[in-house]
Design an enzyme around this catalytic site. Structure first.
Site, PDB file in Angstrom:
ATOM      1  N   ASN A 127       0.935  -1.344   0.064  1.00 55.49           N
ATOM      2  CA  ASN A 127      -0.179  -0.026   0.009  1.00 55.49           C
ATOM      3  C   ASN A 127       0.945   1.315   0.035  1.00 55.49           C
ATOM      4  O   ASN A 127       1.577   1.593   1.004  1.00 55.49           O
ATOM      5  CB  ASN A 127      -1.111  -0.013   1.320  1.00 55.49           C
ATOM      6  CG  ASN A 127      -1.601   1.204   1.325  1.00 55.49           C
ATOM      7  OD1 ASN A 127      -1.895   2.195   0.355  1.00 55.49           O
ATOM      8  ND2 ASN A 127      -2.255   1.478   2.456  1.00 55.49           N
ATOM      9  N   TRP A 128       1.316   1.959  -1.189  1.00 61.07           N
ATOM     10  CA  TRP A 128       1.882   2.962  -1.110  1.00 61.07           C
ATOM     11  C   TRP A 128       1.298   4.297  -0.586  1.00 61.07           C
ATOM     12  O   TRP A 128       1.869   5.110  -0.347  1.00 61.07           O
ATOM     13  CB  TRP A 128       2.183   3.480  -2.739  1.00 61.07           C
ATOM     14  CG  TRP A 128       2.851   2.279  -3.614  1.00 61.07           C
ATOM     15  CD1 TRP A 128       3.298   1.061  -2.985  1.00 61.07           C
ATOM     16  CD2 TRP A 128       3.328   2.367  -4.824  1.00 61.07           C
ATOM     17  NE1 TRP A 128       3.965   0.490  -4.060  1.00 61.07           N
ATOM     18  CE2 TRP A 128       3.967   1.180  -5.164  1.00 61.07           C
ATOM     19  CE3 TRP A 128       2.989   3.035  -5.870  1.00 61.07           C
ATOM     20  CZ2 TRP A 128       4.464   0.734  -6.429  1.00 61.07           C
ATOM     21  CZ3 TRP A 128       3.824   3.078  -7.287  1.00 61.07           C
ATOM     22  CH2 TRP A 128       4.407   1.780  -7.353  1.00 61.07           C
ATOM     23  N   LYS A 129       0.113   4.377  -0.295  1.00 63.09           N
ATOM     24  CA  LYS A 129      -0.576   5.450   0.272  1.00 63.09           C
ATOM     25  C   LYS A 129      -0.267   6.623  -0.665  1.00 63.09           C
ATOM     26  O   LYS A 129      -0.310   6.580  -1.889  1.00 63.09           O
ATOM     27  CB  LYS A 129      -0.004   5.631   1.730  1.00 63.09           C
ATOM     28  CG  LYS A 129      -0.151   4.400   2.594  1.00 63.09           C
ATOM     29  CD  LYS A 129       0.250   4.835   3.864  1.00 63.09           C
ATOM     30  CE  LYS A 129       0.015   3.411   4.680  1.00 63.09           C
ATOM     31  NZ  LYS A 129       0.093   3.708   6.137  1.00 63.09           N
TER      32      LYS A 129
ATOM     33  N   HIS B  22      -9.486   0.939   5.113  1.00 59.07           N
ATOM     34  CA  HIS B  22      -8.143   1.304   5.798  1.00 59.07           C
ATOM     35  C   HIS B  22      -8.238   2.144   7.058  1.00 59.07           C
ATOM     36  O   HIS B  22      -9.296   3.031   7.024  1.00 59.07           O
ATOM     37  CB  HIS B  22      -7.172   1.907   4.967  1.00 59.07           C
ATOM     38  CG  HIS B  22      -5.693   1.685   5.419  1.00 59.07           C
ATOM     39  ND1 HIS B  22      -5.371   2.761   6.367  1.00 59.07           N
ATOM     40  CD2 HIS B  22      -4.676   1.081   5.234  1.00 59.07           C
ATOM     41  CE1 HIS B  22      -3.761   2.581   6.488  1.00 59.07           C
ATOM     42  NE2 HIS B  22      -3.550   1.292   5.919  1.00 59.07           N
TER      43      HIS B  22
ATOM     44  N   GLU C 269      -6.728   4.892   8.317  1.00 64.11           N
ATOM     45  CA  GLU C 269      -6.547   5.964   7.754  1.00 64.11           C
ATOM     46  C   GLU C 269      -7.797   6.591   7.052  1.00 64.11           C
ATOM     47  O   GLU C 269      -8.118   8.001   7.235  1.00 64.11           O
ATOM     48  CB  GLU C 269      -5.353   6.312   6.644  1.00 64.11           C
ATOM     49  CG  GLU C 269      -3.875   6.015   7.613  1.00 64.11           C
ATOM     50  CD  GLU C 269      -2.930   5.693   6.758  1.00 64.11           C
ATOM     51  OE1 GLU C 269      -2.905   5.649   5.561  1.00 64.11           O
ATOM     52  OE2 GLU C 269      -1.852   5.062   7.617  1.00 64.11           O
TER      53      GLU C 269
ATOM     54  N   GLU D 277      -5.260  -5.050  10.815  1.00 66.00           N
ATOM     55  CA  GLU D 277      -4.409  -3.901  10.898  1.00 66.00           C
ATOM     56  C   GLU D 277      -4.650  -3.264  11.923  1.00 66.00           C
ATOM     57  O   GLU D 277      -5.337  -2.347  12.169  1.00 66.00           O
ATOM     58  CB  GLU D 277      -4.261  -3.074   9.711  1.00 66.00           C
ATOM     59  CG  GLU D 277      -4.229  -3.739   8.410  1.00 66.00           C
ATOM     60  CD  GLU D 277      -3.246  -2.724   7.442  1.00 66.00           C
ATOM     61  OE1 GLU D 277      -2.397  -2.956   6.989  1.00 66.00           O
ATOM     62  OE2 GLU D 277      -3.779  -1.572   7.212  1.00 66.00           O
TER      63      GLU D 277
ATOM     64  N   GLY E  54       2.516   2.078  10.761  1.00 68.08           N
ATOM     65  CA  GLY E  54       3.495   3.302  10.772  1.00 68.08           C
ATOM     66  C   GLY E  54       4.009   3.386  11.932  1.00 68.08           C
ATOM     67  O   GLY E  54       4.691   4.518  11.876  1.00 68.08           O
TER      68      GLY E  54
ATOM     69  N   SER F 273       3.621  -2.513  10.227  1.00 73.37           N
ATOM     70  CA  SER F 273       4.991  -2.388  10.602  1.00 73.37           C
ATOM     71  C   SER F 273       5.784  -3.660  10.142  1.00 73.37           C
ATOM     72  O   SER F 273       6.588  -4.187  10.860  1.00 73.37           O
ATOM     73  CB  SER F 273       5.362  -2.130  12.055  1.00 73.37           C
ATOM     74  OG  SER F 273       4.729  -0.618  12.320  1.00 73.37           O
TER      75      SER F 273
ATOM     76  N   GLY G 154       2.813  -1.167   4.534  1.00 73.90           N
ATOM     77  CA  GLY G 154       2.793   0.342   4.105  1.00 73.90           C
ATOM     78  C   GLY G 154       4.384   0.707   3.883  1.00 73.90           C
ATOM     79  O   GLY G 154       4.859   0.659   2.810  1.00 73.90           O
ATOM     80  N   GLY G 155       5.006   1.294   4.857  1.00 71.62           N
ATOM     81  CA  GLY G 155       6.160   1.960   4.771  1.00 71.62           C
ATOM     82  C   GLY G 155       7.092   1.303   3.869  1.00 71.62           C
ATOM     83  O   GLY G 155       7.715   1.573   3.106  1.00 71.62           O
TER      84      GLY G 155
HETATM   85  C1  PEP Z   1      -0.886   0.044   6.187  1.00 73.44           C
HETATM   86  O1  PEP Z   1      -0.925   1.268   6.259  1.00 73.44           O
HETATM   87  O2  PEP Z   1      -1.551  -0.679   5.646  1.00 73.44           O
HETATM   88  C2  PEP Z   1       0.256  -0.270   6.891  1.00 73.44           C
HETATM   89  C3  PEP Z   1       0.481  -1.500   7.316  1.00 73.44           C
HETATM   90  O3  PEP Z   1       1.473   0.397   7.206  1.00 73.44           O
HETATM   91  P1  PEP Z   1       2.995   0.014   7.727  1.00 73.44           P
HETATM   92  O4  PEP Z   1       3.405  -1.215   7.185  1.00 73.44           O
HETATM   93  O5  PEP Z   1       3.826   1.254   7.524  1.00 73.44           O
HETATM   94  O6  PEP Z   1       2.789   0.000   9.196  1.00 73.44           O
END
Ligand code: PEP
Length: 262
Positions: free
Chosen positions: A12-14, A104, A106, A174, A180, A220, A241-242
């Site tokens: 997920n590049w956001k 999600h 967010e 999640e 994050g 994470s 994500g990141g």
């Molecule tokens: C996400 O936003 O779906 C996520 C899992 O982010 P991260 O891996 O950065 O925690």
């Protein structure tokens, strides 16, 4: 009888990487995986770029025959019409999207998406032949108040209202406190909630659906911890994500999945 589920590693590049950066990223990732023969069907790689990148990435995947699945990060509850700024599932399907992330944390937090909106988006995805990646998860306060599973179970129960037993869906656990933050859930914590979510799928859609549906962990995830999650019986991949924005790191995560590389 245990059913083999092909693990899904979803990036997920956001709101990161414009369409030009996306080209370089996808080419480098493909190269990193192609050389190591990690794209032999034992793991599915999904990319979830911003809307504005989808056409570019789709064209590149087609032209270079790159076997990554494409997904969007959101869609409208509506199919077309006077909804400024919204994106229809029909448009995503036309761009060869397979998946769409829905609910999600967010979106729930910054766009006030309720469980009912999430459920309407799941219906919109299914109407257009997209596979919804339904995200659920609790905040730290909710975990302390209601325990580890109640919030995710409740969110998924609403999201699955009216979903036919035959539908293909993906569920992602999640925990909000792990997204994050670098504060990763333990494999045991992930397994506990993923198993509870699979039980919800069984109750709502039947055992066949529960056996074939992939339940992901997200929060994470990195190359250093992916193997520990993938050892859990109810974790079928990761929503990343990141770490999905760093080619070498994401490639390493993809290599460390159930059937290869561990
Ligand atoms: C996400 O936003 O779906 C996520 C899992 O982010 P991260 O891996 O950065 O925690």
């Amino acid at each position: 009888m245990a059913v083999a589920r092909v693990p899904l590693i979803a990036g997920n590049w956001k709101m990161n990487l414009d369409h030009q950066q996306a080209i370089a990223f996808v080419q480098k990732l493909h190269w990193a995986l192609k050389e190591a023969k990690h794209l032999d069907g034992t793991v599915e790689v999904g990319l979830f770029p911003p809307f504005t990148d989808l056409r570019t990435v789709q064209t590149l995947l087609d032209a270079d025959k790159i076997p990554f699945a494409l997904g969007a990060q959101d869609l409208s509850t509506k199919d077309s019409g006077a909804y400024t700024g919204e994106v229809s599932g029909a448009f995503l399907k036309k761009l060869n999207c397979t998946y769409v992330i829905i609910g999600h944390s967010e979106r729930r937090e910054y766009h006030a998406e309720t469980d009912e909106i999430v459920a309407a988006k799941v219906q919109a995805a299914l109407r257009h032949g997209l596979v919804p990646v339904i995200c659920v998860g609790e905040t730290l306060e909710q975990r302390e108040e209601s325990g580890p599973t109640a919030i995710s179970v409740g969110q998924l129960e609403v999201a699955l209202e009216g979903v036919p037993a035959s539908a293909e869906i993906v569920v992602a656990y999640e925990p909000v406190w792990a997204i994050g933050t670098g504060q990763v859930a333990s494999p045991e914590q992930a397994q506990e909630v993923c198993a509870a979510l699979r039980a919800v799928i069984a109750a709502k859609l039947g055992q066949d659906a529960a056996d074939r549906t992939r339940v992901l962990y997200g929060g994470s995830v990195k190359s250093g911890n992916i193997a520990s999650f993938m050892r859990e019986p109810d974790v079928d991949g990761a929503l990343v994500g990141g770490a999905s924005l760093v080619v070498d790191e994401f490639a390493a995560i993809i290599r460390f999945q159930k059937h290869v590389g561990v």
